[in-house]
Design an enzyme around this catalytic site. Structure first.
Site, PDB file in Angstrom:
ATOM      1  N   GLY A  64      26.933  37.944  43.324  1.00  0.00           N
ATOM      2  CA  GLY A  64      28.311  37.523  43.053  1.00  0.00           C
ATOM      3  C   GLY A  64      28.792  36.441  44.005  1.00  0.00           C
ATOM      4  O   GLY A  64      29.985  36.331  44.285  1.00  0.00           O
ATOM      5  N   ILE A  65      27.861  35.626  44.489  1.00  0.00           N
ATOM      6  CA  ILE A  65      28.218  34.625  45.510  1.00  0.00           C
ATOM      7  C   ILE A  65      29.151  33.536  44.970  1.00  0.00           C
ATOM      8  O   ILE A  65      29.906  32.925  45.722  1.00  0.00           O
ATOM      9  CB  ILE A  65      26.939  34.009  46.148  1.00  0.00           C
TER      10      ILE A  65
ATOM     11  N   LEU B  35      22.042  40.898  37.484  1.00  0.00           N
ATOM     12  CA  LEU B  35      22.090  42.325  37.819  1.00  0.00           C
ATOM     13  C   LEU B  35      21.533  43.197  36.703  1.00  0.00           C
ATOM     14  O   LEU B  35      21.228  44.367  36.911  1.00  0.00           O
ATOM     15  CB  LEU B  35      23.528  42.740  38.150  1.00  0.00           C
TER      16      LEU B  35
ATOM     17  N   LEU C  88      28.356  42.278  45.295  1.00  0.00           N
ATOM     18  CA  LEU C  88      29.695  41.889  44.824  1.00  0.00           C
ATOM     19  C   LEU C  88      29.681  41.487  43.357  1.00  0.00           C
ATOM     20  O   LEU C  88      30.737  41.311  42.749  1.00  0.00           O
ATOM     21  CB  LEU C  88      30.230  40.717  45.668  1.00  0.00           C
TER      22      LEU C  88
ATOM     23  N   ALA D  34      29.745  41.586  39.457  1.00  0.00           N
ATOM     24  CA  ALA D  34      30.290  42.549  38.486  1.00  0.00           C
ATOM     25  C   ALA D  34      30.989  41.805  37.368  1.00  0.00           C
ATOM     26  O   ALA D  34      31.362  40.643  37.532  1.00  0.00           O
ATOM     27  CB  ALA D  34      31.311  43.476  39.155  1.00  0.00           C
ATOM     28  N   GLN D  35      31.175  42.474  36.223  1.00  0.00           N
ATOM     29  CA  GLN D  35      32.187  42.043  35.250  1.00  0.00           C
ATOM     30  C   GLN D  35      33.460  42.657  35.830  1.00  0.00           C
ATOM     31  O   GLN D  35      33.693  43.862  35.707  1.00  0.00           O
ATOM     32  CB  GLN D  35      31.842  42.562  33.853  1.00  0.00           C
TER      33      GLN D  35
ATOM     34  N   SER E  85      36.153  50.067  44.107  1.00  0.00           N
ATOM     35  CA  SER E  85      37.471  49.522  43.772  1.00  0.00           C
ATOM     36  C   SER E  85      38.555  50.597  43.716  1.00  0.00           C
ATOM     37  O   SER E  85      38.311  51.729  43.281  1.00  0.00           O
ATOM     38  CB  SER E  85      37.377  48.860  42.391  1.00  0.00           C
TER      39      SER E  85
ATOM     40  N   GLU F 297      40.644  50.646  41.584  1.00  0.00           N
ATOM     41  CA  GLU F 297      40.791  50.940  40.151  1.00  0.00           C
ATOM     42  C   GLU F 297      40.195  52.336  39.840  1.00  0.00           C
ATOM     43  O   GLU F 297      40.568  52.955  38.846  1.00  0.00           O
ATOM     44  CB  GLU F 297      40.089  49.838  39.355  1.00  0.00           C
TER      45      GLU F 297
ATOM     46  N   TYR G  42      36.097  49.561  33.050  1.00  0.00           N
ATOM     47  CA  TYR G  42      35.736  48.982  34.360  1.00  0.00           C
ATOM     48  C   TYR G  42      35.837  50.049  35.461  1.00  0.00           C
ATOM     49  O   TYR G  42      34.934  50.206  36.279  1.00  0.00           O
ATOM     50  CB  TYR G  42      36.662  47.798  34.666  1.00  0.00           C
TER      51      TYR G  42
ATOM     52  N   HIS H   7      42.720  42.153  46.160  1.00  0.00           N
ATOM     53  CA  HIS H   7      42.802  41.076  47.153  1.00  0.00           C
ATOM     54  C   HIS H   7      42.624  39.737  46.444  1.00  0.00           C
ATOM     55  O   HIS H   7      41.829  39.608  45.519  1.00  0.00           O
ATOM     56  CB  HIS H   7      41.806  41.281  48.288  1.00  0.00           C
TER      57      HIS H   7
ATOM     58  N   ARG I  98      40.917  32.910  43.463  1.00  0.00           N
ATOM     59  CA  ARG I  98      40.994  33.992  42.480  1.00  0.00           C
ATOM     60  C   ARG I  98      40.844  33.403  41.072  1.00  0.00           C
ATOM     61  O   ARG I  98      41.385  32.324  40.776  1.00  0.00           O
ATOM     62  CB  ARG I  98      42.362  34.663  42.632  1.00  0.00           C
TER      63      ARG I  98
END
Ligand code: NAP
Ligand code: G4F
Length: 318
Positions: free
Chosen positions: A8-9, A57, A78, A80-81, A123, A125, A147, A177, A182
């Protein structure tokens, strides 16, 4: 020189973490999936200091190869969807990447270099329909989206590899965050980007869903330091990372519009299209454990964060 592999870079956190680890003197490798068009916006400025490895992944052989090439001391998972709303329209894909992807990368590490220290991006979430407020490490999970369910799986499989194979796996239960990097679909950036456009006469309305959802929002640049700190401890463990403050989407909107001298009520339209089938009404984290054991503190306040993002979006359009 320590070696690290970041999945996830190209995302928000991956880019801040890569910068942070380069400054610490790490050799930084990043796993990057193949895309038909370039999406290196967040890492363009450091691209000549890092090494990108092609992989996904969802593809175990590519992960095994990535571990072989990078021989990492630390892996930060890091990738992910990561967009909650999309997890209802693509639940199976979300599960494959955000849940099973964790097992794939853990398996690659176990098979090739099991002494690697592993960070899992868990998360807030996962707390979903919260069973206690504020939420801490021992608060039971009640996820409200595909998710969130996938992240619960990722969290527990990381713990399971710690307990089954004695691997060093730590999870950060990170609350929301944000930053100028973002994605545009998340509510903070959607607001700051549209406010900048409205201010410059490029847009005339902002369509939003639930204005009364509450989130504990911090700055991504502060949060990546916590990830690193978790992997420097003697023992693997799980930590809540949050500010300990919660705000409504409406407060976010008010601050952003007020900062550019506009009245939000003239521009904001509520659109049912952005309401979720099941909402997480309130998130508020208790970061006491991270404060005590990691010495971690958030530095950027909510208001500073929103202003930083509005400034960045204004500069982009100017
Ligand atoms: P993000 O900006 O959406 O970045 C996600 C990254 O994952 C991107 O680099 C993306 O690559 C990559 N990715 C997606 N699918 C992949 C696949 N199949 N194989 C390999 N890589 C893949 O997310 P973020 O905000 O930086 O968050 C980082 C992590 O923390 C995520 O796991 C997220 O779920 C979690 N998290 C985030 C927050 C938050 O508030 N930001 C809070 C708690 C947890 P592309 O660029 O190619 O799309
Ligand atoms: O910005 P959001 O899309 O973030 P959400 O759903 O909280 O998820 C983010 O934080 C999680 C940590 O808790 C991460 F794990 C996850 O990967 C992601 O980074 O939405 C925040 C709130 C929601 O309650 C949503 O219903 O804002 C509300 N909202 C209101 N109008 C909206 C909108 N969200 C979006 N994206 N777009 C709207 O128009």
């Amino acid at each position: 020189m320590k070696s690290t592999l970041i999945t996830g870079i190209t995302g928000q956190d991956g880019s801040y973490l890569a910068e942070f680890l380069l400054k610490k003197g790490y050799k930084v490798y990043g796993l990057k999936r193949r895309t038909s068009t370039e999406n290196n916006e967040n890492i363009g400025h450091i691209q000549n200091q890092i090494e990108l490895i092609s992989g996904d992944l969802n593809d175990l052989p590519s992960l095994i190869e990535a571990i072989r090439i990078s021989k990492p001391d630390e892996v930060y998972n890091l990738g992910a969807q990561s967009f909650v709303e999309c997890s209802w329209s693509q639940p199976i894909y979300t599960t494959e990447i955000t849940a099973l992807g964790v097992t794939n990368i853990l398996e690659a590490i176990r098979l090739v270099k099991p002494d690697t220290r592993f960070y899992q991006a868990s998360s807030s979430e996962m707390f979903g329909k919260v069973l206690e407020t504020p939420q801490k490490e021992t608060t039971p999970f009640y996820p409200r989206s595909p998710y969130g369910v996938a992240k619960v799986y990722g969290h527990w499989i990381s713990i399971n590899y710690r307990e089954s194979y004695n691997m060093f796996t730590s999870s950060g239960i990170l609350f929301n965050h944000e930053s100028p990097r973002r994605g545009l679909e998340f509510v903070t950036r959607k607001v700051t980007n549209t406010v900048a456009k409205i201010k410059l006469g490029l847009e005339d309305e902002l369509r939003l869903g639930n204005l009364y959802a509450k989130r504990d929002w911090g700055f991504a640049g502060d949060y990546v330091e916590a990830m690193w700190l978790m992997l420097q401890q003697d023992q693997p463990d799980d930590y809540v990372i949050a500010t300990g403050e919660t705000h409504t989407v409406k407060e976010l909107v008010e601050i952003a519009f007020e900062y550019v001298g506009l009245d939000w009520e003239k521009y904001v339209v509520t659109d049912p299209k952005f309401m979720r089938p099941a909402e997480v009404d309130i998130l508020l984290g208790n970061p006491q454990k991270a404060r005590k054991h990691l010495g971690w503190e958030p530095r950027v306040s909510f208001e500073e964060l929103i202003k930083m993002m509005v400034d960045s979006d204004l500069a982009k359009f100017k």
